[in-house]
Design a protein around this motif. Sequence first.
Motif, PDB file in Angstrom:
ATOM      1  N   ARG A 111       0.850  -1.191   0.000  1.00 29.15           N
ATOM      2  CA  ARG A 111       0.000   0.000   0.000  1.00 29.15           C
ATOM      3  C   ARG A 111       0.887   1.244   0.000  1.00 29.15           C
ATOM      4  NH1 ARG A 111      -2.312  -4.035   2.882  1.00 29.15           N
ATOM      5  NH2 ARG A 111      -4.567  -4.249   2.964  1.00 29.15           N
ATOM      6  N   HIS A 123      -0.211   3.301   4.725  1.00 32.66           N
ATOM      7  CA  HIS A 123      -0.738   2.231   5.599  1.00 32.66           C
ATOM      8  C   HIS A 123      -0.194   0.855   5.196  1.00 32.66           C
ATOM      9  CE1 HIS A 123      -3.815   4.798   7.571  1.00 32.66           C
ATOM     10  NE2 HIS A 123      -3.801   5.438   6.419  1.00 32.66           N
ATOM     11  N   ARG A 137      -8.197  -4.071  10.273  1.00 31.99           N
ATOM     12  CA  ARG A 137      -6.756  -3.927  10.002  1.00 31.99           C
ATOM     13  C   ARG A 137      -6.287  -2.612  10.618  1.00 31.99           C
ATOM     14  NH1 ARG A 137      -3.236  -1.807   6.184  1.00 31.99           N
ATOM     15  NH2 ARG A 137      -1.345  -3.026   5.870  1.00 31.99           N
ATOM     16  N   GLY A 189     -11.071   4.215   9.122  1.00 35.47           N
ATOM     17  CA  GLY A 189     -10.762   5.373   9.945  1.00 35.47           C
ATOM     18  C   GLY A 189      -9.340   5.378  10.458  1.00 35.47           C
ATOM     19  N   ASN A 190      -9.080   6.324  11.341  1.00 31.59           N
ATOM     20  CA  ASN A 190      -7.768   6.485  11.973  1.00 31.59           C
ATOM     21  C   ASN A 190      -7.932   6.566  13.485  1.00 31.59           C
ATOM     22  OD1 ASN A 190      -6.217   6.524   9.640  1.00 31.59           O
ATOM     23  ND2 ASN A 190      -6.199   8.753   9.472  1.00 31.59           N
ATOM     24  N   LEU A 225     -12.667  15.847   1.214  1.00 32.14           N
ATOM     25  CA  LEU A 225     -11.645  14.833   1.450  1.00 32.14           C
ATOM     26  C   LEU A 225     -12.246  13.458   1.208  1.00 32.14           C
ATOM     27  CD1 LEU A 225      -8.719  15.028   2.544  1.00 32.14           C
ATOM     28  CD2 LEU A 225      -9.638  14.335   4.734  1.00 32.14           C
ATOM     29  N   ARG A 270     -11.490  10.335  -1.512  1.00 35.42           N
ATOM     30  CA  ARG A 270     -11.236   8.970  -1.062  1.00 35.42           C
ATOM     31  C   ARG A 270     -12.125   7.985  -1.821  1.00 35.42           C
ATOM     32  NH1 ARG A 270     -11.870   8.202   5.082  1.00 35.42           N
ATOM     33  NH2 ARG A 270     -10.461   6.475   4.762  1.00 35.42           N
ATOM     34  N   SER A 299     -10.214   7.000  -4.734  1.00 38.87           N
ATOM     35  CA  SER A 299      -8.843   6.482  -4.604  1.00 38.87           C
ATOM     36  C   SER A 299      -8.743   5.000  -4.248  1.00 38.87           C
ATOM     37  CB  SER A 299      -8.129   7.313  -3.543  1.00 38.87           C
ATOM     38  OG  SER A 299      -6.850   6.813  -3.291  1.00 38.87           O
ATOM     39  N   TYR A 300      -9.596   4.526  -3.353  1.00 36.33           N
ATOM     40  CA  TYR A 300      -9.355   3.191  -2.796  1.00 36.33           C
ATOM     41  C   TYR A 300      -9.588   2.088  -3.820  1.00 36.33           C
ATOM     42  CZ  TYR A 300      -8.847   5.399   1.765  1.00 36.33           C
ATOM     43  OH  TYR A 300      -8.405   6.173   2.794  1.00 36.33           O
ATOM     44  N   GLN A 352      -6.720  -0.546  -5.319  1.00 36.01           N
ATOM     45  CA  GLN A 352      -6.862  -2.014  -5.265  1.00 36.01           C
ATOM     46  C   GLN A 352      -6.599  -2.627  -6.635  1.00 36.01           C
ATOM     47  OE1 GLN A 352      -6.938  -2.499  -2.374  1.00 36.01           O
ATOM     48  NE2 GLN A 352      -8.244  -1.008  -1.373  1.00 36.01           N
TER      49      GLN A 352
HETATM   50 FE1  HDE Z   1      -6.620   6.633   3.096  1.00 39.53          FE
HETATM   51  N1  HDE Z   1      -5.853   5.534   1.591  1.00 39.53           N
HETATM   52  N2  HDE Z   1      -6.677   8.256   1.868  1.00 39.53           N
HETATM   53  N3  HDE Z   1      -7.216   7.844   4.631  1.00 39.53           N
HETATM   54  N4  HDE Z   1      -6.526   5.105   4.342  1.00 39.53           N
HETATM   55  C1  HDE Z   1      -5.479   4.246   1.668  1.00 39.53           C
HETATM   56  O1  HDE Z   1      -5.982   2.595   0.086  1.00 39.53           O
HETATM   57  C2  HDE Z   1      -6.562   8.212   0.530  1.00 39.53           C
HETATM   58  C3  HDE Z   1      -7.513   9.170   4.564  1.00 39.53           C
HETATM   59  C4  HDE Z   1      -6.962   5.052   5.626  1.00 39.53           C
HETATM   60  O2  HDE Z   1      -5.780  -1.177   6.319  1.00 39.53           O
HETATM   61  C5  HDE Z   1      -5.107   3.649   0.343  1.00 39.53           C
HETATM   62  O3  HDE Z   1      -6.007   0.336   0.070  1.00 39.53           O
HETATM   63  C6  HDE Z   1      -6.797   9.511  -0.028  1.00 39.53           C
HETATM   64  C7  HDE Z   1      -8.210   9.591   5.739  1.00 39.53           C
HETATM   65  C8  HDE Z   1      -6.695   3.753   6.192  1.00 39.53           C
HETATM   66  O4  HDE Z   1      -5.933  -1.459   4.160  1.00 39.53           O
HETATM   67  C9  HDE Z   1      -5.346   4.808  -0.623  1.00 39.53           C
HETATM   68  C10 HDE Z   1      -7.043  10.331   1.042  1.00 39.53           C
HETATM   69  C11 HDE Z   1      -8.304   8.479   6.521  1.00 39.53           C
HETATM   70  C12 HDE Z   1      -6.089   3.023   5.178  1.00 39.53           C
HETATM   71  C13 HDE Z   1      -5.834   5.901   0.287  1.00 39.53           C
HETATM   72  C14 HDE Z   1      -6.973   9.537   2.218  1.00 39.53           C
HETATM   73  C15 HDE Z   1      -7.689   7.403   5.816  1.00 39.53           C
HETATM   74  C16 HDE Z   1      -6.002   3.890   4.036  1.00 39.53           C
HETATM   75  C17 HDE Z   1      -3.754   3.026   0.286  1.00 39.53           C
HETATM   76  C18 HDE Z   1      -7.298  11.821   1.019  1.00 39.53           C
HETATM   77  C19 HDE Z   1      -8.937   8.378   7.912  1.00 39.53           C
HETATM   78  C20 HDE Z   1      -5.564   1.605   5.261  1.00 39.53           C
HETATM   79  C21 HDE Z   1      -3.989   1.530   0.249  1.00 39.53           C
HETATM   80  C22 HDE Z   1      -8.533  12.174   0.514  1.00 39.53           C
HETATM   81  C23 HDE Z   1     -10.360   8.496   7.875  1.00 39.53           C
HETATM   82  C24 HDE Z   1      -6.644   0.591   5.027  1.00 39.53           C
HETATM   83  C25 HDE Z   1      -5.410   1.377   0.133  1.00 39.53           C
HETATM   84  C26 HDE Z   1      -6.083  -0.804   5.191  1.00 39.53           C
HETATM   85  C27 HDE Z   1      -5.473   3.497   2.798  1.00 39.53           C
HETATM   86  C28 HDE Z   1      -6.214   7.097  -0.183  1.00 39.53           C
HETATM   87  C29 HDE Z   1      -7.132  10.078   3.514  1.00 39.53           C
HETATM   88  C30 HDE Z   1      -7.608   6.077   6.379  1.00 39.53           C
HETATM   89  C31 HDE Z   1      -4.162   5.233  -1.467  1.00 39.53           C
HETATM   90  C32 HDE Z   1      -6.755   9.871  -1.491  1.00 39.53           C
HETATM   91  C33 HDE Z   1      -8.755  10.996   6.030  1.00 39.53           C
HETATM   92  C34 HDE Z   1      -7.006   3.285   7.610  1.00 39.53           C
HETATM   93  O5  HDE Z   1      -6.323   4.488  -1.575  1.00 39.53           O
END
Ligand code: HDE
Length: 696
Positions: A75, A78, A115, A150-151, A357, A361, A364-365, A369
Amino acid sequence: MKSSRATGSTGEVGSGGELHQKSEKTGDRLTTNQGITISDNQNSLRVGSRGPALLEDFMLREKITHFDHERIPERIVHARGSGAHGYFELTKSLRHLTKAGFLQNTAKQTEVFVRFSTVAGGAGSVDLPRDVRGFAVKFYTDEGNFDLVGNNIPVFFIQDAVKFPDLVHSVKMEPDRGFPQNASAHDTFWDFVSLMPESMHMLMWVMSDRAIPRSLRMIEGFGVNTFRFVNAEGDSNFVKFHWRPVLGAASVLWDEAVKINGADQDFHRRDLWKAIDSGNFPEFEFGVQIIDEATAAGLDFDILDATKLIPEEVVPLQIVGKMVLNRNPDNFFAETEQVAFHPANIVPGIEFSDDPLLQGRLFSYLDTQLSRLGGANFHEIPVNRPRCPMRNFQRDGMRRIDVPKGRVAYEPNSLDPDSPRESGTGFATHPEGDFGPRKIRERSETFKDHYSQARMFFNSMSEPEQRHIVSAFAFELGKVETPAIRKRMLGHLAIIDKALCGGVSKALGTTEIDPIKPALEPRDLAPSPALSIIKKAPATLRGRKIGVLLSNGIDGSLVKQFRKAIEAEGAEMAVVCPKIGGVLLADKAKLPADHALSGAPSVIFDAVAVFTSDDGARELAEEASAIDWVRDAFGHLKVIGFNGPSAELLNKAGLSGMFDEGIVKLDDKKADFLTFINAAKQQRIWEREPKIRSPG
Ligand code: HDE
């Protein structure tokens, strides 16, 4: 010529024949991926025993080829994560707020996979950097998968997804030198954030103890983005999701984090695995903050702004469920590595807000994948598969596993009356936009206050937490090589809080500050005690680990009674001995060790005790690792129990004249154990800290 084929029947030395025989006895035949039984897994096919290997050795080629392709892209953020299976149970119906099936009836259980992760480091990086922790939960509901990604921190660095690649590039290893791994303490990160006033609130959290958690079982979780609940009548409310650890949130000290990373780089992953393995299932309460549109409009910030939180004192947290993690993954790669979370995975009754934001997201996810998991069929991987029926006309693609039957792969159709059809009760988007229809590239005026909540966060902390924030800023900025970045950051801190700025400047040994004009002058908000870990820490030993250092010649019953007393409080005791072979007790019985002293520094325990004989104390007082063990426990503000002879070791560690309520003499008396337990339940002796460490 003698054949070099090593089969089970030959059992030749170095051929692995013995092991091979074992597997034949159990009836498990080793085969290739085509099912061909392998007769020799030790020797490749060659021309004579010393000649070149043959290309026709399809077994060798298949095995090596598969091995060469074992890794998938990690990834981008994360990458380092730890997973667990479990269930979610609703304790309070949310029927009046949402039609989501899994939130209707109390006692309803829903399978989950969780996770936890760090953000910046690679998949093989250490568990305890100063970093945000991901807290992603996949609910396998009867209506499809709901992912709450979440975080452990309720706010975020940026307000708009378009800045995410910049943020991540700034915190990751600098691209020319490839370091630092897993650390925000470097120029590019601080350069970027010091130019982004909107990140100030998040920086306060990341510089706080939240970013160095004691255990993944002891972190809070937040959905961060605002979502919507929609009920069966079509009424909608905003919702913020929360997790609260039943063991209480807890953190380590920075000095411990640094040492733990050296002592056990899998500290969190191991802790989670072992807790589940031993039946101490981590539990988290599930909470929601419900905000109707009128309340949202009356907030002094924008509910769509992910750099803001809604204090629990303003909108109370309602605890409505519980999650229990009760099963370790069977296979790390298949589950923890391949699990694909996506904030767009929602179920009827839960919807998105226009938070910019979140909107980014949602794209992006899925996109990530596709490249990580090699195509569009990753939903068929068992950990990602919905547990409810899944039928549609999507077909083919790389790595397709399901075998859909029949000639019809389109809709509408009249050829297959049993094929799936859309249904009126399926997911339908709530028609109202949040706050208006304009489509422009512009940041709303309501997103402009970057400092008030950062100040509120600082003012909500206890004294030790404030000290740690000052220290963390001083440490990180001390690693920044470009003076202009330091000065700029101090300019931001001066707006947030004068004492904070003063403390950091002093620790950095500078008075140079670059003044900054905020887009909007901050206001003084009421502090929110719920944001402090220490103020709400439960007095408990549940889930904590107590390390007990022993020498030869001690009274076994003392150790036994001590164990009984602390286990009754829900703590776990680990026996640490100079040698892994254990110690000989006074009655010559053997007491086995859980750890050798060299492999178990006191940083991995929450509190410690030392039981030695006179001779044992003298010997340990000559051992640097034993002296460090005690000295570190003291420096890390831990409670230290000791029996009479061990005083010698404590003296050698420099503790004479430093005794406080956290240093407890343990004779063979219940009252002493109780004093130890009550002290250890406070987690740390915070009053000790200013006497032994100044910020910086
Ligand atoms: Fe993520 N984030 N994120 N993020 N995020 C990823 O997806 C992204 C954000 C969070 O255990 C990626 O599968 C963008 C906030 C977690 O597999 C990716 C933005 C929060 C995990 C991605 C954010 C998160 C990810 C990388 C800005 C808290 C791990 C691998 C808009 C609410 C999930 C993947 C796991 C993972 C994109 C911001 C939480 C790149 C574009 C805010 C917990 O898609």
